[in-house]
Scaffold this motif. Structure first.
Motif, PDB file in Angstrom:
ATOM      1  N   LYS A 182      54.412  61.092  49.288  1.00  0.00           N
ATOM      2  CA  LYS A 182      55.529  62.046  49.418  1.00  0.00           C
ATOM      3  C   LYS A 182      55.929  62.261  50.874  1.00  0.00           C
ATOM      4  O   LYS A 182      57.060  62.613  51.179  1.00  0.00           O
ATOM      5  CB  LYS A 182      55.120  63.406  48.829  1.00  0.00           C
ATOM      6  CG  LYS A 182      55.174  63.435  47.324  1.00  0.00           C
ATOM      7  CD  LYS A 182      54.867  64.837  46.818  1.00  0.00           C
ATOM      8  CE  LYS A 182      54.520  64.778  45.354  1.00  0.00           C
ATOM      9  NZ  LYS A 182      53.678  65.879  44.930  1.00  0.00           N
ATOM     10  N   THR A 183      54.961  62.071  51.761  1.00  0.00           N
ATOM     11  CA  THR A 183      55.226  62.346  53.179  1.00  0.00           C
ATOM     12  C   THR A 183      55.510  61.067  53.980  1.00  0.00           C
ATOM     13  O   THR A 183      55.722  61.115  55.181  1.00  0.00           O
ATOM     14  CB  THR A 183      54.009  63.048  53.828  1.00  0.00           C
ATOM     15  OG1 THR A 183      52.907  62.124  53.772  1.00  0.00           O
ATOM     16  CG2 THR A 183      53.623  64.316  53.102  1.00  0.00           C
ATOM     17  N   ILE A 184      55.493  59.942  53.306  1.00  0.00           N
ATOM     18  CA  ILE A 184      55.632  58.658  54.020  1.00  0.00           C
ATOM     19  C   ILE A 184      57.073  58.158  53.948  1.00  0.00           C
ATOM     20  O   ILE A 184      57.712  58.244  52.889  1.00  0.00           O
ATOM     21  CB  ILE A 184      54.639  57.621  53.421  1.00  0.00           C
ATOM     22  CG1 ILE A 184      53.219  58.007  53.818  1.00  0.00           C
ATOM     23  CG2 ILE A 184      54.968  56.201  53.864  1.00  0.00           C
ATOM     24  CD1 ILE A 184      52.134  57.152  53.218  1.00  0.00           C
ATOM     25  N   LYS A 185      57.559  57.623  55.071  1.00  0.00           N
ATOM     26  CA  LYS A 185      58.952  57.149  55.115  1.00  0.00           C
ATOM     27  C   LYS A 185      59.086  55.757  54.499  1.00  0.00           C
ATOM     28  O   LYS A 185      59.889  55.546  53.605  1.00  0.00           O
ATOM     29  CB  LYS A 185      59.444  57.147  56.569  1.00  0.00           C
ATOM     30  CG  LYS A 185      60.164  58.414  56.923  1.00  0.00           C
ATOM     31  CD  LYS A 185      61.128  58.174  58.072  1.00  0.00           C
ATOM     32  CE  LYS A 185      61.794  59.512  58.419  1.00  0.00           C
ATOM     33  NZ  LYS A 185      61.705  59.799  59.832  1.00  0.00           N
ATOM     34  N   ASP A 186      58.291  54.812  55.028  1.00  0.00           N
ATOM     35  CA  ASP A 186      58.404  53.435  54.536  1.00  0.00           C
ATOM     36  C   ASP A 186      57.395  53.215  53.397  1.00  0.00           C
ATOM     37  O   ASP A 186      56.282  52.697  53.600  1.00  0.00           O
ATOM     38  CB  ASP A 186      58.170  52.448  55.689  1.00  0.00           C
ATOM     39  CG  ASP A 186      58.596  51.044  55.302  1.00  0.00           C
ATOM     40  OD1 ASP A 186      58.769  50.787  54.090  1.00  0.00           O
ATOM     41  OD2 ASP A 186      58.762  50.210  56.211  1.00  0.00           O
ATOM     42  N   ILE A 187      57.809  53.592  52.189  1.00  0.00           N
ATOM     43  CA  ILE A 187      56.909  53.559  51.026  1.00  0.00           C
ATOM     44  C   ILE A 187      56.521  52.121  50.658  1.00  0.00           C
ATOM     45  O   ILE A 187      55.368  51.833  50.331  1.00  0.00           O
ATOM     46  CB  ILE A 187      57.575  54.306  49.854  1.00  0.00           C
ATOM     47  CG1 ILE A 187      57.496  55.813  50.149  1.00  0.00           C
ATOM     48  CG2 ILE A 187      56.928  53.972  48.514  1.00  0.00           C
ATOM     49  CD1 ILE A 187      57.916  56.724  49.055  1.00  0.00           C
ATOM     50  N   LYS A 188      57.494  51.247  50.746  1.00  0.00           N
ATOM     51  CA  LYS A 188      57.248  49.845  50.380  1.00  0.00           C
ATOM     52  C   LYS A 188      56.107  49.264  51.232  1.00  0.00           C
ATOM     53  O   LYS A 188      55.178  48.648  50.700  1.00  0.00           O
ATOM     54  CB  LYS A 188      58.546  49.052  50.601  1.00  0.00           C
ATOM     55  CG  LYS A 188      58.648  47.812  49.771  1.00  0.00           C
ATOM     56  CD  LYS A 188      60.001  47.182  49.909  1.00  0.00           C
ATOM     57  CE  LYS A 188      59.918  45.708  49.546  1.00  0.00           C
ATOM     58  NZ  LYS A 188      61.125  44.996  49.945  1.00  0.00           N
ATOM     59  N   LYS A 189      56.224  49.503  52.522  1.00  0.00           N
ATOM     60  CA  LYS A 189      55.212  48.981  53.458  1.00  0.00           C
ATOM     61  C   LYS A 189      53.843  49.639  53.193  1.00  0.00           C
ATOM     62  O   LYS A 189      52.810  48.967  53.182  1.00  0.00           O
ATOM     63  CB  LYS A 189      55.676  49.259  54.892  1.00  0.00           C
ATOM     64  CG  LYS A 189      54.874  48.522  55.930  1.00  0.00           C
ATOM     65  CD  LYS A 189      55.511  48.653  57.293  1.00  0.00           C
ATOM     66  CE  LYS A 189      54.490  48.425  58.379  1.00  0.00           C
ATOM     67  NZ  LYS A 189      54.918  49.009  59.641  1.00  0.00           N
ATOM     68  N   ALA A 190      53.866  50.943  52.967  1.00  0.00           N
ATOM     69  CA  ALA A 190      52.612  51.675  52.733  1.00  0.00           C
ATOM     70  C   ALA A 190      51.881  51.112  51.512  1.00  0.00           C
ATOM     71  O   ALA A 190      50.645  51.009  51.503  1.00  0.00           O
ATOM     72  CB  ALA A 190      52.909  53.157  52.543  1.00  0.00           C
ATOM     73  N   ILE A 191      52.645  50.730  50.490  1.00  0.00           N
ATOM     74  CA  ILE A 191      52.019  50.207  49.264  1.00  0.00           C
ATOM     75  C   ILE A 191      51.417  48.817  49.515  1.00  0.00           C
ATOM     76  O   ILE A 191      50.318  48.516  49.043  1.00  0.00           O
ATOM     77  CB  ILE A 191      53.030  50.212  48.094  1.00  0.00           C
ATOM     78  CG1 ILE A 191      53.317  51.664  47.704  1.00  0.00           C
ATOM     79  CG2 ILE A 191      52.494  49.435  46.892  1.00  0.00           C
ATOM     80  CD1 ILE A 191      54.378  51.851  46.654  1.00  0.00           C
ATOM     81  N   ILE A 192      52.134  48.016  50.289  1.00  0.00           N
ATOM     82  CA  ILE A 192      51.611  46.674  50.614  1.00  0.00           C
ATOM     83  C   ILE A 192      50.287  46.805  51.378  1.00  0.00           C
ATOM     84  O   ILE A 192      49.298  46.131  51.075  1.00  0.00           O
ATOM     85  CB  ILE A 192      52.646  45.864  51.440  1.00  0.00           C
ATOM     86  CG1 ILE A 192      53.870  45.546  50.566  1.00  0.00           C
ATOM     87  CG2 ILE A 192      52.022  44.574  51.987  1.00  0.00           C
ATOM     88  CD1 ILE A 192      55.036  44.930  51.315  1.00  0.00           C
ATOM     89  N   ILE A 193      50.274  47.730  52.344  1.00  0.00           N
ATOM     90  CA  ILE A 193      49.049  47.936  53.148  1.00  0.00           C
ATOM     91  C   ILE A 193      47.917  48.461  52.263  1.00  0.00           C
ATOM     92  O   ILE A 193      46.777  48.010  52.340  1.00  0.00           O
ATOM     93  CB  ILE A 193      49.336  48.896  54.338  1.00  0.00           C
ATOM     94  CG1 ILE A 193      50.297  48.213  55.320  1.00  0.00           C
ATOM     95  CG2 ILE A 193      48.052  49.317  55.029  1.00  0.00           C
ATOM     96  CD1 ILE A 193      50.830  49.114  56.418  1.00  0.00           C
ATOM     97  N   LYS A 194      48.258  49.400  51.383  1.00  0.00           N
ATOM     98  CA  LYS A 194      47.245  49.993  50.496  1.00  0.00           C
ATOM     99  C   LYS A 194      46.630  48.927  49.585  1.00  0.00           C
ATOM    100  O   LYS A 194      45.422  48.890  49.365  1.00  0.00           O
ATOM    101  CB  LYS A 194      47.905  51.110  49.666  1.00  0.00           C
ATOM    102  CG  LYS A 194      46.978  51.878  48.767  1.00  0.00           C
ATOM    103  CD  LYS A 194      45.798  52.382  49.488  1.00  0.00           C
ATOM    104  CE  LYS A 194      45.540  53.752  49.725  1.00  0.00           C
ATOM    105  NZ  LYS A 194      44.413  54.208  50.426  1.00  0.00           N
ATOM    106  N   LYS A 195      47.487  48.046  49.086  1.00  0.00           N
ATOM    107  CA  LYS A 195      47.008  46.990  48.170  1.00  0.00           C
ATOM    108  C   LYS A 195      45.972  46.106  48.893  1.00  0.00           C
ATOM    109  O   LYS A 195      44.921  45.799  48.343  1.00  0.00           O
ATOM    110  CB  LYS A 195      48.205  46.161  47.690  1.00  0.00           C
ATOM    111  CG  LYS A 195      47.874  45.221  46.563  1.00  0.00           C
ATOM    112  CD  LYS A 195      49.105  44.518  46.045  1.00  0.00           C
ATOM    113  CE  LYS A 195      48.709  43.392  45.128  1.00  0.00           C
ATOM    114  NZ  LYS A 195      49.792  42.471  44.856  1.00  0.00           N
TER     115      LYS A 195
END
Ligand code: AMP
Length: 270
Positions: free
Chosen positions: A209-222
């Motif tokens: 909810k607080t993250i701007k670049d969600i797409k990137k955050a998900i790639i990193i999390k994966k």
């Protein structure tokens, strides 16, 4: 509890029952299934549970063969819950007619599990259509644990039959792991890892909810999850919970995951 084995048993028992709740399962019952049954008992006059491990929905023979079976325990759970009917068909009872028009998943629905488990949902829709035709329930209770399944079955079955699909929330253990019959196949360490990973994902979903670049955050999390838990993640995707389209907004979204642990495929949505 009446045990029904075939079409004759079904017709005889259900002939005059008009307000029937149906809980389809593949057995090895746990609190997730039990919550569906409790909901049915509240909402419908009578409840029927089916236990049928549908070979057609397994795209992997080994997965089908090792699917957990706990017949005696299931029977005692259902008796204790005062379920009215248990439907226990053999495969030839279910597939007693030929389908003229093959069931096909639309191209736009070939996402998430449909992309990785070829033929799986075609098998699920086929069996759900056959079960609904035989049982003629007023309500079918299904878990949001299998979110894509619920979504596809709702669209398919409600169009063809006069019945309503009732979604039921995911039941988790005290460490947040979604209950699943497949958890029985995990090693102790595997289960521990799955619990840690789930807690991690629940935190991450909140943080998104607080993250701007969600797409990137998900790639990193994966990447991070694959490495730190040494697991093979099939997908980690944020999708709109109504239409299952990919999204970069956390509002009305679910985070979907499928991964392999101890060679067991687990799914969840948060
Ligand atoms: P299964 O026996 O795995 O085919 O599941 C039968 C039904 O129980 C499906 O509608 C599932 O979505 C539902 N179910 C499975 N696990 C859970 C859970 N942890 N919480 C709620 N419902 C569940």
């Amino acid at each position: 509890m009446k045990i029904l084995l075939n079409n004759n048993d079904l017709n005889e028992a259900l002939n005059k029952v008009s307000n029937l709740g149906f809980v389809p399962t593949m057995g090895s019952l746990h609190e997730g299934h039990i919550s569906l049954i409790r909901k049915s008992k509240k909402k419908a006059k009578k409840t029927i549970v089916s236990i049928f491990i549908n070979p057609k929905q397994f795209n992997n023979k080994k997965d089908f063969e090792r699917y957990p079976k706990n017949h005696q325990k299931d029977l005692s759970i259902l008796k204790n819950l005062n379920v009215n009917y248990l439907y226990l068909p053999k495969t030839n009872q279910i597939y007693d007619s030929i389908r003229v028009k093959k069931i096909q998943i639309r191209k736009k629905d070939k996402i998430l599990c449909a992309k990785y488990r070829k033929g799986h949902f075609e098998g699920v829709l086929d069996v759900m259509d056959r079960l609904t035709k035989k049982i003629r329930p007023k309500f079918i209770f299904m878990g949001t644990k299998d979110y894509q399944q619920l979504h596809l079955v709702k669209n398919f079955v409600e169009k063809r039959h006069r019945c309503k699909i009732v979604p039921c929330k995911t039941i988790r253990n005290s460490n947040q792991l979604a209950l699943s019959s497949r958890n029985l196949l995990l090693s102790k360490r595997g289960k521990f890892k799955a619990e840690k990973l789930t807690k991690n994902l629940i935190k991450f979903k909140k943080k998104l909810k607080t993250i701007k670049d969600i797409k990137k955050a998900i790639i990193i999390k994966k990447k991070e999850l694959s490495q730190s838990y040494d697991i093979d993640i099939e997908y980690l995707e944020l999708r709109n919970k109504k239409n299952l389209k990919l999204t970069n907004k956390t509002q009305h979204s679910k985070l979907f995951i499928a991964f392999y642990l101890d060679k067991i495929r687990l799914i969840d949505n948060i």
